[in-house]
Design an enzyme around this catalytic site. Structure first.
Site, PDB file in Angstrom:
ATOM      1  CB  CYS A  46      -0.940  -0.018   1.201  1.00 49.99           C
ATOM      2  SG  CYS A  46      -2.062  -1.439   1.163  1.00 49.99           S
ATOM      3  CB  THR A  47       3.992   2.119   1.823  1.00 50.40           C
ATOM      4  OG1 THR A  47       3.343   1.994   3.098  1.00 50.40           O
ATOM      5  CG2 THR A  47       4.973   3.267   1.861  1.00 50.40           C
TER       6      THR A  47
END
Length: 150
Positions: A46-47
């Protein structure tokens, strides 16, 4: 996973971002909108995805796109994620999963042999009049901008 298709009207969502500001589909009329769903703030995939979008944010702005990230994280987790990585776009804290379910991205997943329900990493591209023009379900987290701005 999703039952939405290209050409469908986008769901008329309503949810608060990391700062408590309300966002609805109506707020984005006249702009192209990228709504990207991700499983959990501050996780590696997600980062990578959100940082790729951040690093190319000016390209999105130049093409009249607004970006909205959505996960089931609470506002504090979304705020920490946004501030830690200086994201220039809002992150919706969809704790009740209403937006997630409206877009049909909640369902069974498998990870390391275990099955569970969760958010399927999916991105919807919505045109100026609220019509879905693309759905990306095979998200390449480190190259997501190029998948959207083809």
């Amino acid at each position: 996973m999703t039952t939405l298709k290209i050409g469908d009207k986008a769901p008329n969502f309503s949810a608060n971002d990391q700062d408590g500001n309300l966002h609805t589909l109506e707020n984005y009329k006249g702009k192209k909108l990228v709504v990207f769903f991700y499983p959990k703030a501050n996780t590696p995939g997600c980062t990578a995805e959100a940082c790729d979008l951040r690093d190319n944010f000016e390209r999105f702005q130049a093409s009249n796109y607004a970006l909205l990230g959505v996960s089931a994280d609470n506002a504090k987790a979304q705020s920490n994620f946004k501030n830690k990585f200086s994201f220039p776009f809002p992150l919706l804290a969809d704790e009740d999963k209403s937006v997630i379910q409206d877009f049909g991205v909640w369902g069974p997943k498998k990870f390391m042999g275990k099955e569970y329900d969760g958010i399927h990493r999916t991105t919807f591209i919505i045109d100026e009049s609220g019509i879905i023009v693309d759905i990306i379900s095979e998200v390449k987290t480190k190259e997501h901008t190029s998948q959207i701005l083809k």
